[in-house]
Design a protein around this motif. Structure first.
Motif, PDB file in Angstrom:
ATOM      1  N   ALA A  81       1.416  -1.400  -0.215  1.00  0.00           N
ATOM      2  CA  ALA A  81      -0.071   0.064   0.344  1.00  0.00           C
ATOM      3  C   ALA A  81       1.193   1.083   0.091  1.00  0.00           C
ATOM      4  N   ALA A  82       0.002   2.864  -0.653  1.00  0.00           N
ATOM      5  CA  ALA A  82       1.014   3.459  -0.684  1.00  0.00           C
ATOM      6  C   ALA A  82       1.197   4.112   0.670  1.00  0.00           C
ATOM      7  N   GLY A  83       2.460   4.943   0.939  1.00  0.00           N
ATOM      8  CA  GLY A  83       2.651   5.397   2.503  1.00  0.00           C
ATOM      9  C   GLY A  83       3.273   4.560   3.531  1.00  0.00           C
ATOM     10  N   THR A  84       3.112   2.919   2.678  1.00  0.00           N
ATOM     11  CA  THR A  84       4.127   1.458   4.039  1.00  0.00           C
ATOM     12  C   THR A  84       5.402   1.807   3.763  1.00  0.00           C
ATOM     13  N   GLY A  85       6.475   1.783   4.597  1.00  0.00           N
ATOM     14  CA  GLY A  85       7.671   1.492   4.538  1.00  0.00           C
ATOM     15  C   GLY A  85       8.069   0.596   3.644  1.00  0.00           C
ATOM     16  N   GLN A  86       7.408  -0.198   3.360  1.00  0.00           N
ATOM     17  CA  GLN A  86       8.000  -1.511   1.939  1.00  0.00           C
ATOM     18  C   GLN A  86       7.778  -0.606   0.910  1.00  0.00           C
ATOM     19  N   GLY A 108      11.610  -9.647  -1.008  1.00  0.00           N
ATOM     20  CA  GLY A 108      10.880  -9.648  -0.932  1.00  0.00           C
ATOM     21  C   GLY A 108      10.940  -8.313   0.057  1.00  0.00           C
ATOM     22  N   LEU A 109       9.932  -7.560   1.422  1.00  0.00           N
ATOM     23  CA  LEU A 109      10.712  -6.103   2.028  1.00  0.00           C
ATOM     24  C   LEU A 109      10.093  -6.548   3.009  1.00  0.00           C
ATOM     25  N   GLY A 110      10.624  -6.016   4.122  1.00  0.00           N
ATOM     26  CA  GLY A 110      10.015  -6.134   5.843  1.00  0.00           C
ATOM     27  C   GLY A 110      10.907  -4.251   6.118  1.00  0.00           C
ATOM     28  N   TYR A 111       9.367  -4.227   7.491  1.00  0.00           N
ATOM     29  CA  TYR A 111       9.697  -3.149   7.909  1.00  0.00           C
ATOM     30  C   TYR A 111       8.229  -2.754   8.902  1.00  0.00           C
ATOM     31  N   VAL A 112       9.017  -2.560  10.219  1.00  0.00           N
ATOM     32  CA  VAL A 112       9.206  -2.551  11.660  1.00  0.00           C
ATOM     33  C   VAL A 112       8.318  -0.553  11.768  1.00  0.00           C
ATOM     34  N   LEU A 147       6.054 -12.406  -2.824  1.00  0.00           N
ATOM     35  CA  LEU A 147       5.248 -12.868  -1.545  1.00  0.00           C
ATOM     36  C   LEU A 147       6.088 -13.231  -0.889  1.00  0.00           C
ATOM     37  N   LEU A 148       6.541 -14.550  -1.028  1.00  0.00           N
ATOM     38  CA  LEU A 148       7.238 -15.311  -0.205  1.00  0.00           C
ATOM     39  C   LEU A 148       8.034 -14.728   0.817  1.00  0.00           C
ATOM     40  N   LEU A 149       8.807 -13.858  -0.598  1.00  0.00           N
ATOM     41  CA  LEU A 149      10.185 -13.279  -0.187  1.00  0.00           C
ATOM     42  C   LEU A 149       9.524 -12.226   1.428  1.00  0.00           C
ATOM     43  N   ASP A 150       8.636 -11.761   1.439  1.00  0.00           N
ATOM     44  CA  ASP A 150       7.660 -10.917   1.979  1.00  0.00           C
ATOM     45  C   ASP A 150       7.666 -10.745   3.286  1.00  0.00           C
ATOM     46  N   LEU A 203      13.331   3.142  16.960  1.00  0.00           N
ATOM     47  CA  LEU A 203      13.773   2.664  15.547  1.00  0.00           C
ATOM     48  C   LEU A 203      13.288   2.231  14.658  1.00  0.00           C
ATOM     49  N   SER A 204      12.974   2.183  13.364  1.00  0.00           N
ATOM     50  CA  SER A 204      12.059   1.619  12.681  1.00  0.00           C
ATOM     51  C   SER A 204      12.949   0.540  11.963  1.00  0.00           C
ATOM     52  N   PHE A 205      12.851  -0.204  11.365  1.00  0.00           N
ATOM     53  CA  PHE A 205      13.789  -1.692  10.967  1.00  0.00           C
ATOM     54  C   PHE A 205      13.316  -1.593   9.784  1.00  0.00           C
ATOM     55  N   CYS A 206      14.215  -2.058   8.584  1.00  0.00           N
ATOM     56  CA  CYS A 206      13.704  -2.341   6.934  1.00  0.00           C
ATOM     57  C   CYS A 206      14.648  -3.767   6.855  1.00  0.00           C
ATOM     58  N   VAL A 207      13.466  -3.868   6.495  1.00  0.00           N
ATOM     59  CA  VAL A 207      15.111  -6.074   5.983  1.00  0.00           C
ATOM     60  C   VAL A 207      14.781  -5.728   3.675  1.00  0.00           C
ATOM     61  N   ALA A 208      15.529  -6.070   3.155  1.00  0.00           N
ATOM     62  CA  ALA A 208      15.081  -6.426   1.599  1.00  0.00           C
ATOM     63  C   ALA A 208      16.115  -7.401   1.925  1.00  0.00           C
ATOM     64  N   ASP A 209      14.869  -9.291   1.210  1.00  0.00           N
ATOM     65  CA  ASP A 209      15.620 -10.346   0.672  1.00  0.00           C
ATOM     66  C   ASP A 209      15.605 -10.427  -0.620  1.00  0.00           C
ATOM     67  N   PHE A 210      16.705 -10.029  -1.295  1.00  0.00           N
ATOM     68  CA  PHE A 210      16.716 -10.354  -2.908  1.00  0.00           C
ATOM     69  C   PHE A 210      16.681 -12.046  -3.422  1.00  0.00           C
ATOM     70  N   GLY A 211      15.927 -12.210  -4.068  1.00  0.00           N
ATOM     71  CA  GLY A 211      16.190 -13.196  -4.611  1.00  0.00           C
ATOM     72  C   GLY A 211      16.587 -14.037  -6.121  1.00  0.00           C
ATOM     73  N   ALA A 212      17.290 -14.805  -6.692  1.00  0.00           N
ATOM     74  CA  ALA A 212      17.727 -15.375  -7.900  1.00  0.00           C
ATOM     75  C   ALA A 212      17.906 -16.595  -8.183  1.00  0.00           C
ATOM     76  N   VAL A 213      17.059 -17.530  -9.081  1.00  0.00           N
ATOM     77  CA  VAL A 213      17.165 -18.949  -8.628  1.00  0.00           C
ATOM     78  C   VAL A 213      18.065 -19.172 -10.004  1.00  0.00           C
ATOM     79  N   SER A 214      18.637 -20.118  -9.277  1.00  0.00           N
ATOM     80  CA  SER A 214      19.809 -21.211  -9.480  1.00  0.00           C
ATOM     81  C   SER A 214      19.995 -22.733  -8.627  1.00  0.00           C
ATOM     82  N   SER A 215      20.125 -23.320  -9.870  1.00  0.00           N
ATOM     83  CA  SER A 215      20.417 -24.529  -9.318  1.00  0.00           C
ATOM     84  C   SER A 215      22.110 -25.263  -9.312  1.00  0.00           C
ATOM     85  N   PRO A 216      22.752 -26.337  -8.723  1.00  0.00           N
ATOM     86  CA  PRO A 216      22.250 -27.052  -7.436  1.00  0.00           C
ATOM     87  C   PRO A 216      21.302 -25.817  -6.528  1.00  0.00           C
TER      88      PRO A 216
END
Length: 369
Positions: free
Chosen positions: A64-69, A191-195, A92-95, A203-216
């Motif tokens: 949503a607009a206005g959120t930390g994410q 995926g993004l997290g914010y408190v 959404l799962l990384l969120d 304090l406010s807290f931010c987390v960004a989890d970045f993903g890339a598909v790779s095998s194995p």
């Protein structure tokens, strides 16, 4: 590209760095973070990895607009788009994984159970979800072959705007060495997290989890906070991308505090200047020259930081990254002192990617303070 696990910043250092920056918002594992390959990190076979060109659009996020994410998502993609490294799509799962860690950090740093931002979680502490970014993502439901690299930030809210808090988190990462490189790497999703701060003095807290598909799939702790070089979004072989980007304005004057410190002997370095090339096969970027000039044509005293593998082939005087965290294919120019406000600077780079010449020159303008 790889993101390393042990990037931390004490709460005292966060407070100090934000006072210097004269603003609230992200502090960060930039405070935390990400950055180059842990020694021994695996690199899956190229043939198993989906590779795409930098994406110029992604689906609209559900934040949503206005959120930390929302602030983080728009700022990350705006910067990546300007650099030409490709936008990242919401996952959404990384969120869910990122939000769980943001909550863990808020609970345990506030209580004193933890003393610095980190990517790991202690199972004995309240709010524990899983120990590592990759394991948190797996618990949230991601596929086994989605590699995950994380950056974390914390800071004071300057204006009681959650969206601006998220933007400031990203701005703090941008003004570093290791975290900047991690922010603009070859990942494809985020995926993004914010408190939000619990009170005006917290304090406010931010987390960004970045993903890339790779095998194995990852199998050891060395792989649990990393994205591989040979997957994801890849720029052209002869292309040079850089930050600040061409004609960027309001560029910060100084480097934001991060640990490990890329230049522990410098008390107040300027905003780091980055150049990067395609390093899909751990390609080596050597440096012939890399300099920054102010509007009067004066060369800014600076240090050139490169991975150890790029030292021997460089013609310029370069310094091997003391923490061994710089990505392959990346070089940084680190001014020895803060830049001057309201100034147009010209950056010029020439070097070689695996022996093939590459070069670029561009301008940017610093902020008022």
């Amino acid at each position: 590209m790889t993101i390393q696990k042990n990037f931390k910043l004490s709460m005292a250092a966060i407070a100090a760095s934000l006072l210097v920056a004269a603003c609230g918002g992200g502090g960060g594992d930039s405070t935390s973070g990400s950055a180059s390959p842990p020694s021994g990190a695996s690199q899956p076979a190229t043939s198993s990895n989906p590779v795409i060109a930098p994406q110029t659009s992604v689906p609209a996020p559900t934040y949503a607009a206005g959120t930390g994410q929302y602030g983080m998502f728009t700022t990350i993609n705006a910067y990546r788009s300007q650099m030409g490294v490709g936008m990242v799509a919401q996952d959404l799962l990384l969120d869910a994984a990122a939000q769980s860690h943001a909550q863990y950090e808020q609970i345990n740093l506030t209580s004193g159970a933890e003393t610095s931002l980190s990517h790991t979680e202690n199972s004995a502490n309240p709010g524990f979800y899983e120990a590592w970014p990759y394991l948190r993502a797996r618990k949230a439901g991601t596929a086994a072959n989605l590699w995950v690299g994380e950056v974390v930030a914390a800071g004071w809210s300057a204006d009681n705007s959650r969206e601006n808090d998220g933007t400031r988190c990203v701005q703090q990462w941008i003004n570093t060495v290791y975290h900047l490189a991690s922010l603009v790497g070859n990942q494809t999703s985020v995926g993004l997290g914010y408190v939000a701060p619990a009170s005006a003095s917290s304090l406010s807290f931010c987390v960004a989890d970045f993903g890339a598909v790779s095998s194995p799939a990852p199998t050891t702790e060395n792989d649990y906070n990393t994205t591989p070089y040979n997957a994801g979004q890849q720029i052209a072989a002869g292309q040079v991308v850089h930050a600040p980007y061409t004609n960027e304005t309001n560029v910060a004057l100084a480097m934001h505090t991060e640990i490990p410190n890329p230049a522990p002997d410098l008390s107040a370095p300027g905003r780091p200047i980055m150049v990067s090339v395609n390093a899909q096969n751990r390609n080596v970027l050597t440096v012939d020259s890399f300099e920054l000039k102010d509007a009067s044509g004066n060369v800014v005293p600076a240090r050139i930081l490169v991975p150890a593998s790029a030292v021997s082939g460089s013609k310029a005087a370069v310094t091997a990254d003391v923490n061994k965290n710089l990505f392959a294919g990346t070089a940084f120019l680190l001014p020895l002192a803060p830049l001057t406000a309201n100034t147009v600077y010209t950056a010029t780079f020439s070097g070689a990617r695996d022996g093939t010449p590459v070069s670029t020159s561009w301008q940017f303008t610093t902020a008022a303070n």
